[in-house]
Design a protein around this motif. Structure first.
Motif, PDB file in Angstrom:
ATOM      1  N   LYS A  99      37.704  58.472  39.932  1.00  0.00           N
ATOM      2  CA  LYS A  99      37.488  57.212  39.225  1.00  0.00           C
ATOM      3  C   LYS A  99      37.227  56.121  40.256  1.00  0.00           C
ATOM      4  O   LYS A  99      37.773  56.133  41.351  1.00  0.00           O
ATOM      5  CB  LYS A  99      38.689  56.862  38.349  1.00  0.00           C
ATOM      6  CG  LYS A  99      39.014  57.952  37.320  1.00  0.00           C
ATOM      7  CD  LYS A  99      37.803  58.332  36.490  1.00  0.00           C
ATOM      8  CE  LYS A  99      38.071  59.533  35.612  1.00  0.00           C
ATOM      9  NZ  LYS A  99      36.880  60.189  35.165  1.00  0.00           N
ATOM     10  N   THR A 100      36.402  55.149  39.873  1.00  0.00           N
ATOM     11  CA  THR A 100      35.953  54.114  40.792  1.00  0.00           C
ATOM     12  C   THR A 100      36.299  52.739  40.255  1.00  0.00           C
ATOM     13  O   THR A 100      36.266  52.508  39.048  1.00  0.00           O
ATOM     14  CB  THR A 100      34.415  54.217  40.989  1.00  0.00           C
ATOM     15  OG1 THR A 100      34.103  55.528  41.454  1.00  0.00           O
ATOM     16  CG2 THR A 100      33.901  53.200  41.974  1.00  0.00           C
ATOM     17  N   LEU A 101      36.628  51.820  41.162  1.00  0.00           N
ATOM     18  CA  LEU A 101      36.834  50.423  40.836  1.00  0.00           C
ATOM     19  C   LEU A 101      35.528  49.692  41.140  1.00  0.00           C
ATOM     20  O   LEU A 101      35.062  49.699  42.276  1.00  0.00           O
ATOM     21  CB  LEU A 101      37.967  49.821  41.664  1.00  0.00           C
ATOM     22  CG  LEU A 101      38.124  48.296  41.616  1.00  0.00           C
ATOM     23  CD1 LEU A 101      38.488  47.831  40.215  1.00  0.00           C
ATOM     24  CD2 LEU A 101      39.159  47.838  42.623  1.00  0.00           C
ATOM     25  N   PHE A 102      34.917  49.092  40.119  1.00  0.00           N
ATOM     26  CA  PHE A 102      33.680  48.330  40.271  1.00  0.00           C
ATOM     27  C   PHE A 102      34.012  46.849  40.229  1.00  0.00           C
ATOM     28  O   PHE A 102      34.729  46.402  39.331  1.00  0.00           O
ATOM     29  CB  PHE A 102      32.690  48.645  39.140  1.00  0.00           C
ATOM     30  CG  PHE A 102      32.142  50.028  39.194  1.00  0.00           C
ATOM     31  CD1 PHE A 102      30.963  50.292  39.870  1.00  0.00           C
ATOM     32  CD2 PHE A 102      32.797  51.073  38.565  1.00  0.00           C
ATOM     33  CE1 PHE A 102      30.455  51.571  39.920  1.00  0.00           C
ATOM     34  CE2 PHE A 102      32.300  52.355  38.615  1.00  0.00           C
ATOM     35  CZ  PHE A 102      31.121  52.609  39.297  1.00  0.00           C
ATOM     36  N   ILE A 103      33.470  46.091  41.178  1.00  0.00           N
ATOM     37  CA  ILE A 103      33.634  44.639  41.184  1.00  0.00           C
ATOM     38  C   ILE A 103      32.241  44.027  41.186  1.00  0.00           C
ATOM     39  O   ILE A 103      31.436  44.283  42.081  1.00  0.00           O
ATOM     40  CB  ILE A 103      34.435  44.161  42.414  1.00  0.00           C
ATOM     41  CG1 ILE A 103      35.809  44.834  42.440  1.00  0.00           C
ATOM     42  CG2 ILE A 103      34.563  42.633  42.399  1.00  0.00           C
ATOM     43  CD1 ILE A 103      36.626  44.539  43.674  1.00  0.00           C
ATOM     44  N   PHE A 104      31.955  43.231  40.152  1.00  0.00           N
ATOM     45  CA  PHE A 104      30.655  42.581  40.011  1.00  0.00           C
ATOM     46  C   PHE A 104      30.835  41.070  40.112  1.00  0.00           C
ATOM     47  O   PHE A 104      31.735  40.501  39.494  1.00  0.00           O
ATOM     48  CB  PHE A 104      30.024  42.922  38.649  1.00  0.00           C
ATOM     49  CG  PHE A 104      29.658  44.366  38.512  1.00  0.00           C
ATOM     50  CD1 PHE A 104      28.441  44.836  38.971  1.00  0.00           C
ATOM     51  CD2 PHE A 104      30.541  45.259  37.926  1.00  0.00           C
ATOM     52  CE1 PHE A 104      28.107  46.176  38.843  1.00  0.00           C
ATOM     53  CE2 PHE A 104      30.219  46.600  37.795  1.00  0.00           C
ATOM     54  CZ  PHE A 104      28.997  47.056  38.261  1.00  0.00           C
ATOM     55  N   ASP A 105      29.963  40.435  40.868  1.00  0.00           N
ATOM     56  CA  ASP A 105      29.992  38.992  41.039  1.00  0.00           C
ATOM     57  C   ASP A 105      28.798  38.373  40.325  1.00  0.00           C
ATOM     58  O   ASP A 105      27.657  38.547  40.758  1.00  0.00           O
ATOM     59  CB  ASP A 105      29.955  38.645  42.530  1.00  0.00           C
ATOM     60  CG  ASP A 105      30.074  37.162  42.797  1.00  0.00           C
ATOM     61  OD1 ASP A 105      30.527  36.414  41.905  1.00  0.00           O
ATOM     62  OD2 ASP A 105      29.707  36.727  43.900  1.00  0.00           O
ATOM     63  N   GLU A 106      29.063  37.704  39.220  1.00  0.00           N
ATOM     64  CA  GLU A 106      28.040  37.005  38.428  1.00  0.00           C
ATOM     65  C   GLU A 106      26.849  37.898  38.072  1.00  0.00           C
ATOM     66  O   GLU A 106      25.696  37.535  38.300  1.00  0.00           O
ATOM     67  CB  GLU A 106      27.541  35.760  39.179  1.00  0.00           C
ATOM     68  CG  GLU A 106      28.613  34.764  39.538  1.00  0.00           C
ATOM     69  CD  GLU A 106      28.922  33.753  38.457  1.00  0.00           C
ATOM     70  OE1 GLU A 106      28.234  33.736  37.434  1.00  0.00           O
ATOM     71  OE2 GLU A 106      29.874  32.992  38.648  1.00  0.00           O
ATOM     72  N   PRO A 107      27.075  39.077  37.489  1.00  0.00           N
ATOM     73  CA  PRO A 107      25.960  39.989  37.204  1.00  0.00           C
ATOM     74  C   PRO A 107      25.014  39.507  36.104  1.00  0.00           C
ATOM     75  O   PRO A 107      23.908  40.021  35.987  1.00  0.00           O
ATOM     76  CB  PRO A 107      26.660  41.281  36.781  1.00  0.00           C
ATOM     77  CG  PRO A 107      27.957  40.822  36.208  1.00  0.00           C
ATOM     78  CD  PRO A 107      28.351  39.635  37.055  1.00  0.00           C
ATOM     79  N   THR A 108      25.417  38.504  35.319  1.00  0.00           N
ATOM     80  CA  THR A 108      24.556  38.044  34.223  1.00  0.00           C
ATOM     81  C   THR A 108      23.609  36.921  34.641  1.00  0.00           C
ATOM     82  O   THR A 108      22.784  36.482  33.830  1.00  0.00           O
ATOM     83  CB  THR A 108      25.393  37.539  33.034  1.00  0.00           C
ATOM     84  OG1 THR A 108      26.125  36.381  33.442  1.00  0.00           O
ATOM     85  CG2 THR A 108      26.317  38.612  32.519  1.00  0.00           C
ATOM     86  N   THR A 109      23.695  36.464  35.882  1.00  0.00           N
ATOM     87  CA  THR A 109      22.856  35.349  36.326  1.00  0.00           C
ATOM     88  C   THR A 109      21.386  35.649  36.077  1.00  0.00           C
ATOM     89  O   THR A 109      20.856  36.666  36.515  1.00  0.00           O
ATOM     90  CB  THR A 109      23.092  35.054  37.824  1.00  0.00           C
ATOM     91  OG1 THR A 109      24.463  34.734  38.011  1.00  0.00           O
ATOM     92  CG2 THR A 109      22.220  33.898  38.293  1.00  0.00           C
ATOM     93  N   GLY A 110      20.734  34.767  35.333  1.00  0.00           N
ATOM     94  CA  GLY A 110      19.309  34.894  35.049  1.00  0.00           C
ATOM     95  C   GLY A 110      18.955  35.867  33.934  1.00  0.00           C
ATOM     96  O   GLY A 110      17.776  36.051  33.637  1.00  0.00           O
ATOM     97  N   LEU A 111      19.950  36.488  33.320  1.00  0.00           N
ATOM     98  CA  LEU A 111      19.662  37.473  32.280  1.00  0.00           C
ATOM     99  C   LEU A 111      19.501  36.829  30.913  1.00  0.00           C
ATOM    100  O   LEU A 111      20.217  35.893  30.556  1.00  0.00           O
ATOM    101  CB  LEU A 111      20.798  38.502  32.174  1.00  0.00           C
ATOM    102  CG  LEU A 111      20.855  39.608  33.203  1.00  0.00           C
ATOM    103  CD1 LEU A 111      21.992  40.556  32.873  1.00  0.00           C
ATOM    104  CD2 LEU A 111      19.562  40.364  33.289  1.00  0.00           C
ATOM    105  N   HIS A 112      18.584  37.359  30.142  1.00  0.00           N
ATOM    106  CA  HIS A 112      18.404  36.983  28.741  1.00  0.00           C
ATOM    107  C   HIS A 112      19.582  37.557  27.955  1.00  0.00           C
ATOM    108  O   HIS A 112      20.184  38.563  28.339  1.00  0.00           O
ATOM    109  CB  HIS A 112      17.079  37.567  28.232  1.00  0.00           C
ATOM    110  CG  HIS A 112      16.727  37.154  26.851  1.00  0.00           C
ATOM    111  ND1 HIS A 112      17.188  37.835  25.745  1.00  0.00           N
ATOM    112  CD2 HIS A 112      15.968  36.133  26.395  1.00  0.00           C
ATOM    113  CE1 HIS A 112      16.724  37.253  24.653  1.00  0.00           C
ATOM    114  NE2 HIS A 112      15.980  36.215  25.023  1.00  0.00           N
TER     115      HIS A 112
END
Length: 188
Positions: A99-112
């Motif tokens: 199992k993996t720990l995913f860390i996303f920083d502002e992944p929705t920037t610019g997304l519709h």
């Protein structure tokens, strides 16, 4: 100074030798394919029965990258696009025991908005496989879908960094000290 781009006299900017460009698949050469967006390529290859290729491209579409050209240079991608490509590459791998720990920083920037929903589905796919997802985000449409929200503030910089609220989105939305609460309560 701005970059200077010179077009090759031999290939006219197509990046391949004449002999390579003569090879075609359903009237498309490699240059034509690399000019396709992910969405166009999925349609083209599925129409021509190439499910192995479409299965590899589908995760890119699923994370909201259907507009990216197959031959697009990685140096032209935004940080959010690069994060989503990494996410798509992990989704392609399928189920793993680790199992993996995913860390996303502002992944929705610019997304519709519709692409944000696709990204959410990808996050849910990771969660369904037992992975953990942590997202640093300001988009209330994403925050309202979280299992647990941690609101730091109360302001930014030197005036920030304190724990203001935590809990489910519904619990955080009721917190009177939280700036996030006012915006989150409108979305719940």
């Amino acid at each position: 100074m701005a970059d200077v781009h010179l077009e090759c006299d031999a290939c006219k900017g197509k990046r391949f030798k004449k002999e390579v460009l003569e090879v075609q698949f359903h009237k498309k050469n490699i240059h034509d394919v690399l000019q396709m967006t992910v969405e166009d390529a999925i349609h083209f290859f599925s129409t021509n029965g190439e499910t192995k290729i479409t299965n590899k491209l589908q995760p890119l579409q699923d994370v909201g990258l259907g507009y990216v050209q197959l031959g697009q240079s990685s140096s032209t991608l935004s940080g959010g696009e690069a994060q989503r490509i990494k996410l798509a590459s992990f989704l392609i791998k399928g189920t793993t025991k680790e199992k993996t720990l995913f860390i996303f920083d502002e992944p929705t920037t610019g997304l519709h908005f519709h692409d944000i929903n696709k990204l959410l589905k990808s996050f849910y796919a990771l969660l369904d496989k037992g992975h953990t997802v942590i997202v640093v985000e300001h988009n209330m449409d994403l925050i309202k879908c979280a299992d647990h929200v941690i609101d730091l503030g109360i302001d930014g910089g030197e005036k920030g960094g304190d724990l203001i609220a935590q809990g489910t989105p519904e619990e955080v939305a009721k917190n009177k000290k939280s700036y996030t609460a006012a915006y989150l309560s409108e979305k719940i």
